[in-house]
Design a protein around this motif. Structure first.
Motif, PDB file in Angstrom:
ATOM      1  N   TYR A  32       0.845  -1.204   0.000  1.00 22.72           N
ATOM      2  CA  TYR A  32       0.000   0.000   0.000  1.00 22.72           C
ATOM      3  C   TYR A  32       0.879   1.252   0.000  1.00 22.72           C
ATOM      4  CZ  TYR A  32      -4.819  -1.687   0.648  1.00 22.72           C
ATOM      5  OH  TYR A  32      -6.056  -2.216   0.471  1.00 22.72           O
ATOM      6  N   ALA A  33       1.868   1.248   0.878  1.00 18.73           N
ATOM      7  CA  ALA A  33       2.726   2.429   1.000  1.00 18.73           C
ATOM      8  C   ALA A  33       3.490   2.702  -0.287  1.00 18.73           C
ATOM      9  CB  ALA A  33       3.695   2.248   2.159  1.00 18.73           C
ATOM     10  N   GLN A  34       3.942   1.627  -0.924  1.00 14.85           N
ATOM     11  CA  GLN A  34       4.719   1.804  -2.150  1.00 14.85           C
ATOM     12  C   GLN A  34       3.886   2.382  -3.279  1.00 14.85           C
ATOM     13  OE1 GLN A  34       6.336  -2.207  -2.347  1.00 14.85           O
ATOM     14  NE2 GLN A  34       8.389  -1.354  -2.317  1.00 14.85           N
ATOM     15  N   THR A  35       2.581   2.257  -3.160  1.00 16.27           N
ATOM     16  CA  THR A  35       1.722   2.825  -4.192  1.00 16.27           C
ATOM     17  C   THR A  35       1.071   4.111  -3.699  1.00 16.27           C
ATOM     18  OG1 THR A  35       0.047   1.241  -3.442  1.00 16.27           O
ATOM     19  CG2 THR A  35       1.263   0.676  -5.408  1.00 16.27           C
ATOM     20  N   GLY A  36       1.613   4.645  -2.615  1.00 14.39           N
ATOM     21  CA  GLY A  36       1.155   5.939  -2.136  1.00 14.39           C
ATOM     22  C   GLY A  36      -0.057   5.910  -1.226  1.00 14.39           C
TER      23      GLY A  36
END
Length: 343
Positions: free
Chosen positions: A105-109
């Motif tokens: 999730y974090a890697q996709t913002g």
RNA sequence: CUGCGAUUAUAAUUCCCC
């Protein structure tokens, strides 16, 4: 079974998933760990996603490790939707699965969704904690990153490096430096990063000193120091370092290539490139660097085509924009336009 | 009965993003 599985794993580490499969096929008895090991080899290498899935589906039984390997493969391939689907369908309270999910999730913002899962963890372990630090770092949430860091005492070296990365990539030189100094121990991750930070802030001398004071001069440190010199216009010194380092990897070659590409005489970059292909297989970055050196349309085209025909590398937008740049400089505007249409 | 034992998630150096 155990020794064959161990052997299988050693081949997996070499990145040889084909060989791993051969060993697996030759095993007369297999257990869940053998299956997981093979799945791990498939999941971590450049196997197509479908082949990982099909192996996963073929498994006679699966435990949480199998599921997590599958989740990791989906994450690596950037398939957030399917990852979400598989994760939610599991309904197991597994810290590893949750970490894979929130980190993706974090890697996709999607930092809110990431935080939601992280906050829902039953208890904090240092890896999930570090992953959340990295999640904040990647999304430039400096305050939150620092706050989280301070909220948990069981930092390890990875936590420190994540914090350092967060400040370094936001350009906070003084704070990066003080974090580095505060770290309880240093390894090649922290050293190489700090060398880079110093170089970016025109402190080449300090970067050199740091390199000198490091106990284990790993190849990574040499690479960082070479780049540091290139960035500060010391291409001759960089070349000296390159020639004198005990061993070179692809990144060493790419680093010095990047330096030579920025000089006025592209011939040095071309020569180095041709020297490099004797021992290394160039990658996307090598070609990005060599294309950046090109002023002549003919030369650029020949590298651009060689990329696919000789090395099987698909050109990405970096290569296209380098090509377009060369074409435009030469006022081949219609060719540039044509190339853009083929992207 | 207990312990150990092969397989899963997080940090770095080259290009890109910034």
């Amino acid at each position: 079974v155990i020794s064959s599985t161990a052997m299988l794993n050693s081949h997996c580490r070499d990145g040889d998933s084909k060989r791993a499969k051969e060993i697996f096929d030759a095993m007369e008895v297999r257990n869940l760990v053998s299956w997981n090991s093979l799945l791990s080899a498939f999941a971590h290498r450049d196997r197509e996603l479908w082949s990982v899935k099909s192996l996963f589906d073929q498994m006679p039984e699966r435990d949480s490790l199998s599921w997590n390997l599958m989740l990791g493969a989906l994450s690596r391939h950037g398939d957030l939707n399917e990852l979400k689907h598989l994760y939610c369908s599991r309904q197991e309270d597994d810290a590893v699965a949750s970490t894979i999910m929130f980190f993706a999730y974090a890697q996709t913002g999607h930092i809110i969704e990431a935080l939601e899962i992280f906050s829902g963890l039953r208890e904090i372990n240092v890896i999930s904690f570090n992953a959340m630090l990295g999640a904040y770092a990647q999304n430039y949430y400096l305050e939150e990153c620092k706050y989280l860091f301070d909220s948990f005492e069981k930092h390890d070296i990875v936590s420190w490096t994540s914090l350092l990365t967060a400040y370094a990539q936001s350009g906070h030189f003084d704070q990066s430096k003080s974090i580095f100094v505060s770290m309880p121990e240093w390894n090649m991750f922290s050293y190489s990063l700090m060398i880079k930070v110093l170089a970016q802030n025109r402190k080449l001398e300090e970067a050199r000193n740091l390199f000198d004071q490091s106990l284990e001069k790993s190849i990574v440190l040499w690479n960082a120091l070479i780049s540091a010199h290139c960035q500060n216009g010391q291409i001759l010194l960089a070349r000296k370092l390159f020639d004198s380092m005990p061993e070179r990897d692809l990144i060493s070659w790419n680093a010095i290539l990047a330096g030579l590409s920025q000089t006025s005489n592209p011939q040095h970059a071309f020569d180095l490139f041709h020297e490099m292909i004797f021992t290394e297989t160039p990658d996307e970055t090598s070609f990005a660097n060599i294309l950046a050196a090109c002023g002549s349309v003919t030369t650029a085209r020949s590298f651009f085509h060689s990329m696919l025909s000789d090395f099987n590398i698909e050109s990405t937008k970096i290569h296209f924009s380098a090509m377009i740049n060369v074409l435009c400089q030469a006022r081949y505007f219609s060719h540039a336009r044509e190339l853009m249409e083929t992207m």
